[in-house]
Design a protein around this motif. Structure first.
Motif, short mmCIF file in Angstrom:
data_model
loop_
_atom_site.label_atom_id
_atom_site.label_comp_id
_atom_site.label_asym_id
_atom_site.label_seq_id
_atom_site.Cartn_x
_atom_site.Cartn_y
_atom_site.Cartn_z
N ARG A 42 58.83 49.91 116.07
CA ARG A 42 58.20 51.18 116.39
C ARG A 42 58.13 51.35 117.90
NH1 ARG A 42 52.85 52.61 113.09
NH2 ARG A 42 54.37 52.11 111.49
N GLU A 43 58.43 52.55 118.38
CA GLU A 43 58.42 52.78 119.81
C GLU A 43 57.62 54.02 120.16
OE1 GLU A 43 62.33 53.47 121.39
OE2 GLU A 43 62.59 55.35 120.31
N PHE A 44 57.13 53.99 121.37
CA PHE A 44 56.29 55.07 121.90
C PHE A 44 57.14 56.31 122.18
CE2 PHE A 44 52.96 56.97 124.26
CZ PHE A 44 53.47 57.44 125.47
N ASN A 59 60.66 57.60 128.53
CA ASN A 59 61.78 58.10 129.32
C ASN A 59 62.87 58.70 128.44
OD1 ASN A 59 60.67 57.40 131.79
ND2 ASN A 59 61.55 55.34 131.75
N SER A 60 63.01 58.17 127.25
CA SER A 60 64.09 58.61 126.36
C SER A 60 63.89 60.04 125.85
CB SER A 60 64.20 57.65 125.17
OG SER A 60 62.97 57.59 124.47
N LYS A 62 61.66 62.34 127.69
CA LYS A 62 61.12 63.16 128.77
C LYS A 62 62.06 64.31 129.08
CE LYS A 62 58.91 60.68 131.63
NZ LYS A 62 58.57 59.71 132.69
N GLY A 63 61.51 65.50 129.15
CA GLY A 63 62.31 66.69 129.42
C GLY A 63 62.84 67.36 128.16
N ARG A 64 62.78 66.66 127.04
CA ARG A 64 63.26 67.24 125.77
C ARG A 64 62.12 67.45 124.76
NH1 ARG A 64 66.49 64.45 122.53
NH2 ARG A 64 65.73 62.40 123.20
N PHE A 65 61.16 66.55 124.78
CA PHE A 65 60.04 66.62 123.84
C PHE A 65 58.78 67.06 124.58
CE2 PHE A 65 61.53 63.25 120.52
CZ PHE A 65 62.77 63.88 120.44
N THR A 66 57.94 67.81 123.86
CA THR A 66 56.68 68.26 124.44
C THR A 66 55.56 68.08 123.43
OG1 THR A 66 57.83 69.94 125.76
CG2 THR A 66 55.45 70.21 125.47
#
Length: 122
Positions: A42-44, A59-60, A62-66
């Protein structure tokens, strides 16, 4: 506290999906989203503190998910844009009182939703 996640489904690369997490019961200090891909840990994904202004993102994504919330409805959202096949996972909403240095670790959260599956095809 109980959490109920929904909104997962099938998407193609580049599509958008919005996940919803309905919370009931007493309020905890932090809320977040995690995900677990097949065969992986499981990852954050992202999280925030109710008494803070900052929203933390992996980071994976960022900029795509809100991440957003509707306090009146006790609901947490995860807006996912520009989806990639590597976003395929079961997504979990979580609540807890992690210290700020642990906000991105699953150990800081003691209440978990049941998970909603997101599958992104290329």
């Amino acid at each position: 506290v109980q959490l109920q996640a929904s909104g997962g489904g099938l998407a193609q690369a580049g599509d958008s999906l919005r996940l919803t997490c309905a919370a009931s019961g007493r309020t905890l200090g932090s809320y977040g989203w995690f995900r677990q891909a097949p065969g992986k840990e499981r990852e954050f994904v992202g999280a925030f503190r109710l008494n803070g202004r900052r929203i933390y993102y992996a980071n994976s994504v960022k900029g795509r998910f809100t991440i957003s919330r509707d306090n009146a409805k006790n609901t947490l959202y995860l807006e996912m844009n520009s989806l990639k096949p590597e976003d395929t996972a079961v997504y979990y909403c979580a609540a807890g009182d992690p210290i700020i240095s642990s906000i991105s670790t699953s150990e800081g959260y003691r209440v978990w939703g049941q998970g909603t599956k997101v599958t992104v095809s290329s």
